[in-house]
Design a protein around this motif. Structure first.
Motif, PDB file in Angstrom:
ATOM      1  N   VAL A  43       0.832  -1.152   0.009  1.00  0.00           N
ATOM      2  CA  VAL A  43      -0.136   0.110   0.071  1.00  0.00           C
ATOM      3  C   VAL A  43       0.839   1.297  -0.006  1.00  0.00           C
ATOM      4  CG1 VAL A  43      -1.800  -1.205   1.027  1.00  0.00           C
ATOM      5  CG2 VAL A  43      -0.078   0.069   2.333  1.00  0.00           C
ATOM      6  N   SER A  44       2.116   1.071  -0.039  1.00  0.00           N
ATOM      7  CA  SER A  44       2.894   2.358   0.263  1.00  0.00           C
ATOM      8  C   SER A  44       2.813   3.280  -0.947  1.00  0.00           C
ATOM      9  CB  SER A  44       4.341   1.914   0.638  1.00  0.00           C
ATOM     10  OG  SER A  44       5.067   1.434  -0.378  1.00  0.00           O
ATOM     11  N   PRO A  45       2.982   3.079  -2.107  1.00  0.00           N
ATOM     12  CA  PRO A  45       2.565   4.068  -3.118  1.00  0.00           C
ATOM     13  C   PRO A  45       1.549   4.931  -2.909  1.00  0.00           C
ATOM     14  CG  PRO A  45       3.321   2.019  -3.986  1.00  0.00           C
ATOM     15  CD  PRO A  45       2.766   1.694  -2.685  1.00  0.00           C
ATOM     16  N   THR A  46       0.265   4.504  -2.489  1.00  0.00           N
ATOM     17  CA  THR A  46      -0.870   5.137  -2.251  1.00  0.00           C
ATOM     18  C   THR A  46      -0.992   5.736  -1.076  1.00  0.00           C
ATOM     19  OG1 THR A  46      -1.930   3.085  -1.541  1.00  0.00           O
ATOM     20  CG2 THR A  46      -2.236   3.646  -3.800  1.00  0.00           C
ATOM     21  N   ARG A  47      -0.380   4.889   0.192  1.00  0.00           N
ATOM     22  CA  ARG A  47      -0.486   5.753   1.337  1.00  0.00           C
ATOM     23  C   ARG A  47       0.384   6.926   1.296  1.00  0.00           C
ATOM     24  NH1 ARG A  47       2.771   2.410   5.161  1.00  0.00           N
ATOM     25  NH2 ARG A  47       1.167   0.830   4.529  1.00  0.00           N
ATOM     26  N   ASN A  48       1.579   6.911   0.682  1.00  0.00           N
ATOM     27  CA  ASN A  48       2.577   7.825   0.626  1.00  0.00           C
ATOM     28  C   ASN A  48       2.133   8.950  -0.134  1.00  0.00           C
ATOM     29  OD1 ASN A  48       4.746   6.393   1.701  1.00  0.00           O
ATOM     30  ND2 ASN A  48       5.652   5.685   0.028  1.00  0.00           N
ATOM     31  N   PHE A  91      -1.066  11.441 -15.965  1.00  0.00           N
ATOM     32  CA  PHE A  91      -2.038  12.612 -16.171  1.00  0.00           C
ATOM     33  C   PHE A  91      -1.730  13.622 -15.235  1.00  0.00           C
ATOM     34  CE2 PHE A  91      -5.649  14.626 -14.424  1.00  0.00           C
ATOM     35  CZ  PHE A  91      -6.213  15.033 -15.534  1.00  0.00           C
ATOM     36  N   THR A  92      -1.127  13.064 -13.986  1.00  0.00           N
ATOM     37  CA  THR A  92      -0.829  14.090 -13.143  1.00  0.00           C
ATOM     38  C   THR A  92       0.236  14.996 -13.615  1.00  0.00           C
ATOM     39  OG1 THR A  92      -1.733  13.039 -11.312  1.00  0.00           O
ATOM     40  CG2 THR A  92      -0.377  14.818 -10.713  1.00  0.00           C
ATOM     41  N   CYS A  93       1.320  14.602 -14.133  1.00  0.00           N
ATOM     42  CA  CYS A  93       2.477  15.144 -14.404  1.00  0.00           C
ATOM     43  C   CYS A  93       2.150  16.086 -15.805  1.00  0.00           C
ATOM     44  CB  CYS A  93       3.445  14.398 -14.533  1.00  0.00           C
ATOM     45  SG  CYS A  93       4.314  13.972 -13.113  1.00  0.00           S
ATOM     46  N   ALA A  94       1.394  15.419 -16.616  1.00  0.00           N
ATOM     47  CA  ALA A  94       1.077  16.181 -17.962  1.00  0.00           C
ATOM     48  C   ALA A  94       0.158  17.194 -17.732  1.00  0.00           C
ATOM     49  CB  ALA A  94       0.472  15.046 -18.658  1.00  0.00           C
ATOM     50  N   ASN A  95      -0.703  17.381 -16.728  1.00  0.00           N
ATOM     51  CA  ASN A  95      -1.501  18.454 -16.656  1.00  0.00           C
ATOM     52  C   ASN A  95      -1.623  19.347 -15.262  1.00  0.00           C
ATOM     53  OD1 ASN A  95      -3.470  17.863 -18.777  1.00  0.00           O
ATOM     54  ND2 ASN A  95      -3.243  15.832 -17.824  1.00  0.00           N
ATOM     55  N   HIS A  96      -0.574  19.020 -14.457  1.00  0.00           N
ATOM     56  CA  HIS A  96      -0.650  19.885 -13.142  1.00  0.00           C
ATOM     57  C   HIS A  96       0.819  20.189 -12.572  1.00  0.00           C
ATOM     58  CE1 HIS A  96      -4.719  19.691 -12.958  1.00  0.00           C
ATOM     59  NE2 HIS A  96      -4.656  18.164 -12.880  1.00  0.00           N
ATOM     60  N   SER A  97       1.083  21.340 -12.142  1.00  0.00           N
ATOM     61  CA  SER A  97       2.591  21.668 -11.511  1.00  0.00           C
ATOM     62  C   SER A  97       2.764  21.314 -10.034  1.00  0.00           C
ATOM     63  CB  SER A  97       2.654  23.309 -11.741  1.00  0.00           C
ATOM     64  OG  SER A  97       1.837  23.582 -10.699  1.00  0.00           O
ATOM     65  N   ARG A  98       3.722  21.251  -9.522  1.00  0.00           N
ATOM     66  CA  ARG A  98       4.136  20.989  -8.191  1.00  0.00           C
ATOM     67  C   ARG A  98       3.254  22.023  -7.357  1.00  0.00           C
ATOM     68  NH1 ARG A  98      10.610  19.803  -8.207  1.00  0.00           N
ATOM     69  NH2 ARG A  98      10.517  17.467  -9.038  1.00  0.00           N
ATOM     70  N   ARG A 114      -5.796  12.352  -4.812  1.00  0.00           N
ATOM     71  CA  ARG A 114      -6.060  11.399  -6.126  1.00  0.00           C
ATOM     72  C   ARG A 114      -5.096  11.790  -6.905  1.00  0.00           C
ATOM     73  NH1 ARG A 114     -12.104  11.051  -8.167  1.00  0.00           N
ATOM     74  NH2 ARG A 114     -11.924   9.721  -6.439  1.00  0.00           N
ATOM     75  N   LEU A 115      -4.640  12.964  -7.273  1.00  0.00           N
ATOM     76  CA  LEU A 115      -3.501  13.271  -8.165  1.00  0.00           C
ATOM     77  C   LEU A 115      -2.384  12.741  -7.913  1.00  0.00           C
ATOM     78  CD1 LEU A 115      -4.391  16.891  -9.216  1.00  0.00           C
ATOM     79  CD2 LEU A 115      -4.616  14.731 -10.401  1.00  0.00           C
ATOM     80  N   GLY A 116      -1.918  12.677  -6.496  1.00  0.00           N
ATOM     81  CA  GLY A 116      -0.833  12.271  -6.060  1.00  0.00           C
ATOM     82  C   GLY A 116      -0.894  10.622  -6.221  1.00  0.00           C
ATOM     83  N   THR A 117      -1.778   9.986  -5.829  1.00  0.00           N
ATOM     84  CA  THR A 117      -1.985   8.460  -6.113  1.00  0.00           C
ATOM     85  C   THR A 117      -1.941   8.240  -7.527  1.00  0.00           C
ATOM     86  OG1 THR A 117      -3.256   8.349  -4.204  1.00  0.00           O
ATOM     87  CG2 THR A 117      -3.618   6.603  -5.818  1.00  0.00           C
ATOM     88  N   ILE A 118      -2.294   8.858  -8.365  1.00  0.00           N
ATOM     89  CA  ILE A 118      -2.251   8.729  -9.936  1.00  0.00           C
ATOM     90  C   ILE A 118      -0.861   8.555 -10.174  1.00  0.00           C
ATOM     91  CG2 ILE A 118      -2.673   9.633 -12.379  1.00  0.00           C
ATOM     92  CD1 ILE A 118      -5.539  10.563 -11.191  1.00  0.00           C
ATOM     93  N   HIS A 119      -0.196   9.766  -9.708  1.00  0.00           N
ATOM     94  CA  HIS A 119       1.287   9.772 -10.171  1.00  0.00           C
ATOM     95  C   HIS A 119       2.169   8.603  -9.518  1.00  0.00           C
ATOM     96  CE1 HIS A 119       5.353  11.315 -10.710  1.00  0.00           C
ATOM     97  NE2 HIS A 119       5.694  10.914  -9.320  1.00  0.00           N
ATOM     98  N   ASN A 120       1.827   8.334  -8.277  1.00  0.00           N
ATOM     99  CA  ASN A 120       2.863   7.462  -7.595  1.00  0.00           C
ATOM    100  C   ASN A 120       2.455   6.001  -8.163  1.00  0.00           C
ATOM    101  OD1 ASN A 120       4.280   9.163  -6.087  1.00  0.00           O
ATOM    102  ND2 ASN A 120       3.278   8.274  -4.089  1.00  0.00           N
TER     103      ASN A 120
END
Length: 150
Positions: A43-48, A91-98, A114-120
């Motif tokens: 679960v660490s990628p989603t928990r992180n 999707f996150t990196c293609a559409n949103h900044s840090r 949600r965006l962090g989970t998509i990226h991880n």
């Protein structure tokens, strides 16, 4: 973990899948793959991601000392208009900044998680594809060296 793997792996049949439960960090995935582990779940990628810890590759500052992560909640990302990991195809990196993702976390918006989970998840799936490709091309040790592992 590594000493237990070194102790148990010789007892396991080589032609059977070897699964490691609860291992999901970049360094652990690559080092366990080097030892012959075939599959993982954790679960660490989603928990992180839900806590603002987002994966980055070696070319973008990821290294063992930071566990290939940035803490997007940090003030240093307040004006950073770059994606989480430049070159990432999610999707996150293609559409949103840090900066935007940091803002979402700072304001408590659920979209941040949600965006962090998509990226991880995209990052880990891409990493494991690279691990599989390097196994097929007999270059896993070289791949691990690129990530400063091994």
């Amino acid at each position: 973990m590594h000493s237990i793997l070194d102790w148990t792996l010789p007892s396991l049949p080589e032609r059977k899948p070897r699964h490691l439960l609860g291992i999901g960090e970049v360094e652990d995935l690559i080092s366990a793959s080097l030892k012959g582990i075939d599959t993982f779940d954790c679960v660490s990628p989603t928990r992180n991601a839900r806590n603002g810890s987002l994966y980055i590759s070696p070319g973008n500052g990821g290294k063992p000392s930071n566990k290939y992560n940035i803490n997007i909640r940090s003030k240093i990302y307040e004006s950073d208009l770059s994606p989480i990991d430049p070159g990432c195809g999610c999707f996150t990196c293609a559409n949103h900044s840090r900066a935007y993702i940091r803002h979402l976390f700072a304001t408590g918006e659920l979209l941040a998680m949600r965006l962090g989970t998509i990226h991880n998840l995209y990052f880990i799936f891409s990493l494991m594809k690279q691990v599989r490709d390097s196994i097929e091309s007999s270059s896993l040790k070289n791949f691990a060296k690129q990530w400063e592992i091994g």
